[in-house]
Design a protein around this motif. Structure first.
Motif, PDB file in Angstrom:
ATOM      1  N   PHE A  80     -31.002  50.851  76.111  1.00 52.07           N
ATOM      2  CA  PHE A  80     -30.833  50.097  77.186  1.00 52.07           C
ATOM      3  C   PHE A  80     -32.222  49.384  77.885  1.00 52.07           C
ATOM      4  N   ARG A  81     -32.075  48.157  78.345  1.00 52.80           N
ATOM      5  CA  ARG A  81     -30.994  47.409  78.399  1.00 52.80           C
ATOM      6  C   ARG A  81     -30.976  45.986  77.728  1.00 52.80           C
ATOM      7  N   ALA A  82     -32.113  45.842  77.251  1.00 53.42           N
ATOM      8  CA  ALA A  82     -32.030  44.608  76.433  1.00 53.42           C
ATOM      9  C   ALA A  82     -31.193  44.610  75.325  1.00 53.42           C
ATOM     10  N   GLY A  83     -30.819  45.911  74.623  1.00 47.94           N
ATOM     11  CA  GLY A  83     -30.141  45.986  73.338  1.00 47.94           C
ATOM     12  C   GLY A  83     -28.737  45.860  73.578  1.00 47.94           C
ATOM     13  N   LEU A  84     -28.278  45.617  74.834  1.00 46.24           N
ATOM     14  CA  LEU A  84     -26.604  45.514  75.053  1.00 46.24           C
ATOM     15  C   LEU A  84     -26.006  44.397  74.269  1.00 46.24           C
ATOM     16  N   PRO A  85     -26.300  43.246  74.519  1.00 49.72           N
ATOM     17  CA  PRO A  85     -25.642  42.206  73.809  1.00 49.72           C
ATOM     18  C   PRO A  85     -26.057  42.001  72.295  1.00 49.72           C
ATOM     19  N   PHE A  86     -27.114  42.648  71.970  1.00 50.40           N
ATOM     20  CA  PHE A  86     -27.289  43.014  70.341  1.00 50.40           C
ATOM     21  C   PHE A  86     -26.308  43.919  69.735  1.00 50.40           C
ATOM     22  N   HIS A  87     -26.023  45.003  70.674  1.00 56.49           N
ATOM     23  CA  HIS A  87     -25.151  46.184  70.251  1.00 56.49           C
ATOM     24  C   HIS A  87     -23.689  45.461  70.197  1.00 56.49           C
ATOM     25  N   THR A  88     -23.485  44.579  71.203  1.00 57.24           N
ATOM     26  CA  THR A  88     -21.897  44.101  71.146  1.00 57.24           C
ATOM     27  C   THR A  88     -21.669  43.376  70.136  1.00 57.24           C
ATOM     28  N   GLY A  89     -22.783  42.590  69.573  1.00 56.79           N
ATOM     29  CA  GLY A  89     -22.496  41.775  68.270  1.00 56.79           C
ATOM     30  C   GLY A  89     -22.290  42.572  67.015  1.00 56.79           C
ATOM     31  N   PHE A  90     -22.836  43.921  67.003  1.00 56.92           N
ATOM     32  CA  PHE A  90     -22.615  44.719  65.945  1.00 56.92           C
ATOM     33  C   PHE A  90     -21.281  45.437  66.050  1.00 56.92           C
ATOM     34  N   LEU A  91     -21.114  45.714  67.411  1.00 61.06           N
ATOM     35  CA  LEU A  91     -19.705  46.390  67.647  1.00 61.06           C
ATOM     36  C   LEU A  91     -18.664  45.277  67.220  1.00 61.06           C
TER      37      LEU A  91
END
Length: 219
Positions: A80-91
Motif C-alpha cells: 500500500f498505497r502506490a502499488g494498488l493500480p499496478f496490482h490491478t494491472g496484474f490482476l
C-alpha cells in the motif's frame, strides 16, 4: 538473480513510460493510474510465459479442444498505497490468483529528510507455501519496503518462485534485492532502470512519488 528490463526493447511500454514521466501528463491522476495499470498488464503477460503449463481438455459446443493452461498457483502481493493500480494491472491478467497486501511506508528519521526508515503496519495474505509469489510495487528505490514486504509474506510460507515487479528501479534497490532475496529463485522485472537517487531517496529522473501521483498528497 535474473533481471529483465522491458524498457531495453521497443514496445508500447515505452510510450506509457514517456507519458508518466511527463510533468504535464502527470496533472491527470486518472491517466497516470491507467498507465501504471497498463504497464502491470504488459509485465504480467511476460511473466505468464515463465509459468509451468499442462494440457487441459475443454468441451466446446462442437467438440473437445486441448489447451495448455498454467499449473502454478500464483499469489499477487502489493505494498500500500502506490502499488494498488499496478496490482490491478496484474490482476487483470492473473484473475485466478490469490492476493496479498502489506502496508509499508517510508518514514524520514532526520530533519533534513535524507535518512529513510520503513514502517510496516498491516498484513493480509493467503498461504504462499509452494506458490509463485509476484510482489508488485511501482518504485524500487532503496529496496527497504520491498524487503520488509517480502519478509512479511514469508510468515505465511515459503514460495516456490519469486518475481519482483516494478515500473522503475534504481541500482541501489536492485543491489538490495540481490542481497535479501534468494538468488536461485528470484527474477526482477522493470520497465526502466534509472541512474540513482537524490538526497531524499527518490529515484532520479524517475517520475516523482507514485502514490501522490496516483491518489494525491498525503499528510
Amino acid at each position: 538473480m535474473k533481471i529483465i528490463n522491458l524498457g531495453e526493447g521497443n514496445s508500447i511500454v515505452n510510450q506509457y513510460m514517456a507519458e508518466m514521466r511527463d510533468r504535464e501528463y502527470q496533472q491527470n491522476r486518472l491517466l497516470f493510474r491507467n498507465n501504471i495499470m497498463r504497464v502491470g498488464e504488459m509485465m504480467a503477460y511476460e511473466i505468464s510465459k515463465t509459468l509451468s503449463y499442462a494440457p487441459r481438455a475443454v468441451e466446446t459446443p462442437l467438440g473437445t479442444a486441448e489447451v495448455s493452461v498454467p499449473t502454478d498457483k500464483v499469489v499477487l502481493a502489493t505494498i500500500f498505497r502506490a502499488g494498488l493500480p499496478f496490482h490491478t494491472g496484474f490482476l487483470n491478467v492473473f484473475d485466478h490468483a490469490g492476493n496479498a497486501f502489506v502496508s509499508a511506508y517510508r518514514e524520514y528519521t532526520d530533519e533534513r529528510h535524507t535518512e529513510v526508515g520503513i514502517h510496516v503496519e498491516y498484513l493480509a495474505t493467503p498461504s504462499v507455501e509452494g506458490k509463485t509469489l509476484i510482489i508488485v510495487d511501482p518504485m524500487l528505490a532503496t529496496g527497504g519496503s520491498m524487503e520488509l514486504g517480502y519478509k512479511a509474506f514469508l510468515t505465511r510460507g515459503t514460495p516456490k518462485r519469486i518475481h519482483v515487479a516494478c515500473v522503475i528501479a534504481a541500482p541501489e534497490g536492485i543491489e538490495h534485492v540481490k542481497k535479501t532475496f534468494p538468488d536461485d529463485k528470484t527474477t526482477l522485472w522493470c520497465a526502466a532502470i534509472d541512474p540513482g537517487m537524490n538526497e531524499h531517496k527518490y529515484i532520479v529522473p524517475g517520475f516523482g512519488d507514485a502514490g501522490d501521483l496516483c491518489y494525491g498528497d498525503k499528510v
